[in-house]
Every structure is written in structure tokens, then in C-alpha cells.
Design an enzyme around this catalytic site. Structure first.
Site, PDB file in Angstrom:
ATOM      1  N   ASP A   1       0.828  -1.204   0.000  1.00 53.72           N
ATOM      2  CA  ASP A   1       0.000   0.000   0.000  1.00 53.72           C
ATOM      3  C   ASP A   1       0.868   1.262   0.000  1.00 53.72           C
ATOM      4  O   ASP A   1       1.683   1.466   0.910  1.00 53.72           O
ATOM      5  CB  ASP A   1      -0.892  -0.035   1.250  1.00 53.72           C
ATOM      6  CG  ASP A   1      -2.053   0.934   1.181  1.00 53.72           C
ATOM      7  OD1 ASP A   1      -2.005   1.865   0.361  1.00 53.72           O
ATOM      8  OD2 ASP A   1      -2.997   0.754   1.964  1.00 53.72           O
TER       9      ASP A   1
ATOM     10  N   GLY B   1      -4.811   3.421  -8.299  1.00 53.36           N
ATOM     11  CA  GLY B   1      -5.021   3.641  -9.717  1.00 53.36           C
ATOM     12  C   GLY B   1      -4.247   4.791 -10.312  1.00 53.36           C
ATOM     13  O   GLY B   1      -4.396   5.090 -11.503  1.00 53.36           O
TER      14      GLY B   1
ATOM     15  N   ASP C   1     -10.149   4.281  -1.955  1.00 47.25           N
ATOM     16  CA  ASP C   1     -10.951   3.420  -1.090  1.00 47.25           C
ATOM     17  C   ASP C   1     -12.426   3.510  -1.451  1.00 47.25           C
ATOM     18  O   ASP C   1     -12.931   4.587  -1.777  1.00 47.25           O
ATOM     19  CB  ASP C   1     -10.791   3.831   0.379  1.00 47.25           C
ATOM     20  CG  ASP C   1      -9.456   3.434   0.951  1.00 47.25           C
ATOM     21  OD1 ASP C   1      -8.721   2.690   0.273  1.00 47.25           O
ATOM     22  OD2 ASP C   1      -9.136   3.854   2.070  1.00 47.25           O
TER      23      ASP C   1
END
Length: 303
Positions: free
Chosen positions: A218, A261, A282
Site C-alpha cells: 500500500d 489507480g 478506497d
């Protein structure tokens, strides 16, 4: 009995292989296979194919599933190669929308049990993925103790809610399921705990030592490391670094690129070693019970 999907799977020759035949029906089920590649064996009672492929290539394996009401026969394809992971989008359970930063080993274990009890493990949902807040140095209330996130050798530590990470992963594997873990290429995770910046290879080796099959990586605090604004090469850099490391290890690890993205990741995610990637920020909703199954990500092929 029914033979479900996916009916294709792959692995790197010489690395541990595990695939639960996705068949359902009234128990007990009995499994048989013809044309299994060398190095693999089938547990006739559980339907788990395991071992290590001895060579690359593509094998069509005929599976027969029998129960007291009859039998069914069909083919699955096993692919051996250097780029044979995640041939279909990985499905399973992720801890975040269920437990957030209150996740514990017992809650993860209960979710693995639930995957089996519900029968989802027979419907192609093999992954049990631990998201944030497994790391050492957890303090309530914060701030977290970054130094406690690593031991004297610099290896990652776990917090008191995960006293035996390898034992937990071994339990997940004993059910025929696979296990996933979470980190960030930045110095801290999104919740402010220790992440992998400047310890990338050390962390990857720890994940493999614990037995993990999947890594969600992440972006989080990497924004403070990358130039502002980051170029396309800057966006690719931490993922290529980890992707290259994972390929050198003695266990296959599905690599999930989580950077929301940015930079049209779907155009280059596969090139840096990713197997799937987030395409959006999210997804926030008020339906946690419906958000626990499946990931808000997409595989290399668009479905």
C-alpha cells in the site's frame, strides 16, 4: 457433486504448490486425478493438490469427484512457469472492512474457519488476508513505537495480537487455504506503523519465512519519500523493487499493487511484477458485512 471454478492455476517450478480443487456437494467428497504433473500429489479426502512442480509447461488434469449421490468429471489446467501466478483474479477474505485496526490472530483464524464452514473454500475463495495493524510497536493510544516494529536484526516484529504469525499461517494452510499480509513501501503504514522502506528484501524474506502466499503493498507514506509530484517512473519504482525481490524468493507470493489507480497502473502493473492492482481510491460504504468477501482490485485480465 459439482466441479466449480477456477479451473486453472499456476506456480513456479520448484516452489511450494497448493490448490484446493473447487468442488462442492454433500460430504463426504472423494477426489481422483489423472495426469497430475510430476512433483504434485492429491489428497483424495480433501481435494488438496500440493507439492512442487518439477518442470514448467501446461498440463490438463482430469478430476473426478464422487459422493454418495453420484460423481462428476472435469478438467483443470495446471501451468508451470515464471509468470504463472494469479491466472484468474484472486478471491477471498480481507480483514480491513471487517475489523480495521482491531484485527487479531483469533479473528483471522475464525474467518478462516468460517470460509470452510460456509463452503466458500469450495467455490474458489482460498485467500485469508491480514491487512493493517499486525505490526509490532502498536500503542493504544498512539503514537506507535516505530523502533519496536523491528528486532535487533532489523526483522519485522508483530504486536501482542499476533503472538505466533507462522503458527497462524500454518493453521490457515492446514485448511487448504492461503494467507496474505500487508505492508507499504514507505517508512510507515497508513495507520502509522512500521513499513518496509529501506528494509524491502528483509521484510519479503520474513513474509516467506512465515509462509505467506500474498502481499498487499500500500502506497501510504511513500508520498513523503517520492518527489512531489511523482513522475510515472517514481510511481513504478517501489513496486518494481518489491516485485523483483519477490521473484528471487523460494516461495510464490501473489503481489497486489495498492496505489489507488494513479498513473494508469493497469498499463504497467504487470511489467513491475504485479499480479493485480487497485484501480480506484478506497470504496467507503456502510455495508461491512458485504465488503468482507472479495477485494476492491482487479487482476491482469479485465472481467
Amino acid at each position: 457433486p459439482l466441479l466449480n471454478y477456477p479451473r486453472i492455476t499456476g506456480a513456479t517450478p520448484g516452489k511450494p504448490f497448493m490448490f484446493m480443487i473447487p468442488a462442492s456437494g454433500d460430504e463426504p467428497l472423494t477426489f481422483a486425478a489423472k495426469n497430475l504433473p510430476a512433483g504434485l500429489t492429491l489428497d483424495a479426502k480433501t481435494g488438496l493438490i500440493s507439492g512442487a512442480l518439477k518442470a514448467g509447461g501446461r498440463a490438463v488434469v482430469t478430476i473426478t469427484v464422487t459422493n454418495p449421490k453420484g460423481k462428476t468429471t472435469g478438467d483443470i489446467t495446471i501451468v508451470g512457469g515464471d509468470d504463472a501466478l494469479a491466472l484468474t483474479p484472486p478471491l477471498g477474505w480481507n480483514s480491513w472492512n471487517a475489523w480495521g485496526n482491531t484485527v487479531t490472530a483469533e479473528r483471522v483464524k475464525a474467518s478462516a474457519d468460517g470460509m470452510v464452514k460456509s463452503g466458500l473454500h469450495r467455490q474458489g475463495y482460498p485467500y485469508i488476508n491480514i491487512d493493517e495493524v499486525w505490526e509490532g510497536g502498536l500503542r493504544r493510544p498512539g503514537p506507535h513505537d516505530q523502533a519496536a516494529g523491528r528486532d535487533a536484526n532489523g526483522d519485522p516484529t508483530t504486536n501482542e495480537n499476533f503472538p505466533d504469525m507462522k503458527g497462524l499461517v500454518d493453521y490457515i494452510h492446514s485448511l487448504g487455504l492461503k494467507a496474505g499480509i500487508y505492508s507499504s513501501p514507505g517508512p510507515r503504514t497508513c495507520q502509522g506503523l512500521m513499513a518496509s522502506y529501506q528494509h524491502e528484501e528483509q521484510d519479503a524474506r520474513a513474509y516467506v519465512r512465515w509462509g505467506f502466499d500474498y502481499l498487499k503493498y500500500d502506497w501510504c507514506s511513500y508520498s513523503g519519500v517520492a518527489p512531489n509530484p511523482p513522475s510515472l517512473d517514481d510511481r513504478k519504482k517501489p513496486y518494481k523493487q518489491m516485485g523483483d525481490i519477490l521473484k528471487t524468493l523460494d516461495r510464490d507470493v501473489v503481489f497486489s499493487i495498492c496505489q489507488y489507480g494513479a498513473g494508469s497502473v493497469w498499463e504497467w502493473g504487470n511489467d513491475v511484477g504485479g499480479h493485480l492492482w487497485r484501480m480506484t481510491g478506497d470504496i467507503r460504504d456502510n455495508w461491512p458485512s458485504m465488503s468482507n468477501i472479495g477485494f476492491q482490485q482487479t487482476g491482469r485480465e479485465q472481467y
